[in-house]
Design a protein around this motif. Sequence first.
Motif, PDB file in Angstrom:
ATOM      1  N   LEU A 188       0.665  -1.270   0.040  1.00  0.00           N
ATOM      2  CA  LEU A 188       0.021  -0.042   0.009  1.00  0.00           C
ATOM      3  C   LEU A 188       0.930   1.438  -0.016  1.00  0.00           C
ATOM      4  N   GLN A 189       1.703   1.084   0.894  1.00  0.00           N
ATOM      5  CA  GLN A 189       2.716   2.427   1.032  1.00  0.00           C
ATOM      6  C   GLN A 189       3.444   2.472  -0.574  1.00  0.00           C
ATOM      7  N   ALA A 190       4.000   1.455  -0.991  1.00  0.00           N
ATOM      8  CA  ALA A 190       4.757   1.656  -2.362  1.00  0.00           C
ATOM      9  C   ALA A 190       3.808   2.117  -3.320  1.00  0.00           C
ATOM     10  N   VAL A 191       2.516   1.941  -3.656  1.00  0.00           N
ATOM     11  CA  VAL A 191       1.348   2.261  -4.459  1.00  0.00           C
ATOM     12  C   VAL A 191       1.524   3.795  -4.423  1.00  0.00           C
ATOM     13  N   LEU A 192       0.946   4.240  -2.812  1.00  0.00           N
ATOM     14  CA  LEU A 192       0.621   5.510  -2.743  1.00  0.00           C
ATOM     15  C   LEU A 192       1.824   6.432  -3.153  1.00  0.00           C
ATOM     16  N   ILE A 193       3.244   6.039  -2.736  1.00  0.00           N
ATOM     17  CA  ILE A 193       4.359   6.914  -2.850  1.00  0.00           C
ATOM     18  C   ILE A 193       4.539   7.182  -4.443  1.00  0.00           C
ATOM     19  N   GLN A 194       4.408   6.001  -5.342  1.00  0.00           N
ATOM     20  CA  GLN A 194       4.389   6.164  -6.696  1.00  0.00           C
ATOM     21  C   GLN A 194       3.491   6.895  -7.130  1.00  0.00           C
ATOM     22  N   ALA A 195       2.123   6.854  -6.872  1.00  0.00           N
ATOM     23  CA  ALA A 195       0.978   7.660  -7.241  1.00  0.00           C
ATOM     24  C   ALA A 195       1.351   9.133  -6.868  1.00  0.00           C
ATOM     25  N   LEU A 196       1.643   9.479  -5.709  1.00  0.00           N
ATOM     26  CA  LEU A 196       1.955  10.675  -5.130  1.00  0.00           C
ATOM     27  C   LEU A 196       3.047  11.494  -5.930  1.00  0.00           C
ATOM     28  N   GLU A 197       4.214  10.709  -5.966  1.00  0.00           N
ATOM     29  CA  GLU A 197       5.198  11.156  -6.878  1.00  0.00           C
ATOM     30  C   GLU A 197       4.817  11.583  -8.192  1.00  0.00           C
TER      31      GLU A 197
END
Length: 200
Positions: A188-197
């Motif tokens: 979840l954190q990895a998906v959020l980081i990619q989307a936010l970046e």
Amino acid sequence: MKVNRSLLYLGALLLLSLAFFQIKGGLDQPNPSATSGKPTGAPFTLTSHQGEVSLSDFEGQLALIYFGYTWCPDICPTSMLFLAKAVNSLPDDLCDQLQPIFISVDPKRDSPERLADYVDFFEAGILGLTGEEDYLAKLAKQYGAFYRYVEIDSAMGYAVDHTSDFYLVNSSGKLLATLPHSISGEELQAVLIQALENQL
């Protein structure tokens, strides 16, 4: 045998991309056939304890949405703790670009004030929203979420069976990813980081 690090890196990126764009469903789907067509998300205007809130109010940000209800005995609080941990683990500059939202599908019992007290407990800046029953039903369907009221033999009178997925959307309501309850915290954190970046 020597492993090519570039290949491992490309493989990890591919898996992350699949998680971001294709993850569907969850552990708590009472009736998968109840939603038809491909969910697209949708803009909305709902009510918080401070008044009307529209998704468009968060221009330039992403929203992580969960449909549930405050009387839920287990799935909702567990999901909110999980969400809070993921959000609070984000770098500060990315955390500011994400608005977590809890949408109650039980407006008869979940007043905006009750919702505010509920989400505040998790200390992750979660916004509690609700609305009219017909509006909520239509909105949930647009996101691919399902819920139904079930009579139970207790003082509560009824419970709500519901999906337990997370929905990542932009401020125009476009559904970017449906993330299942079974996703790990790291995923979840990895998906959020990619989307936010990608938003920056």
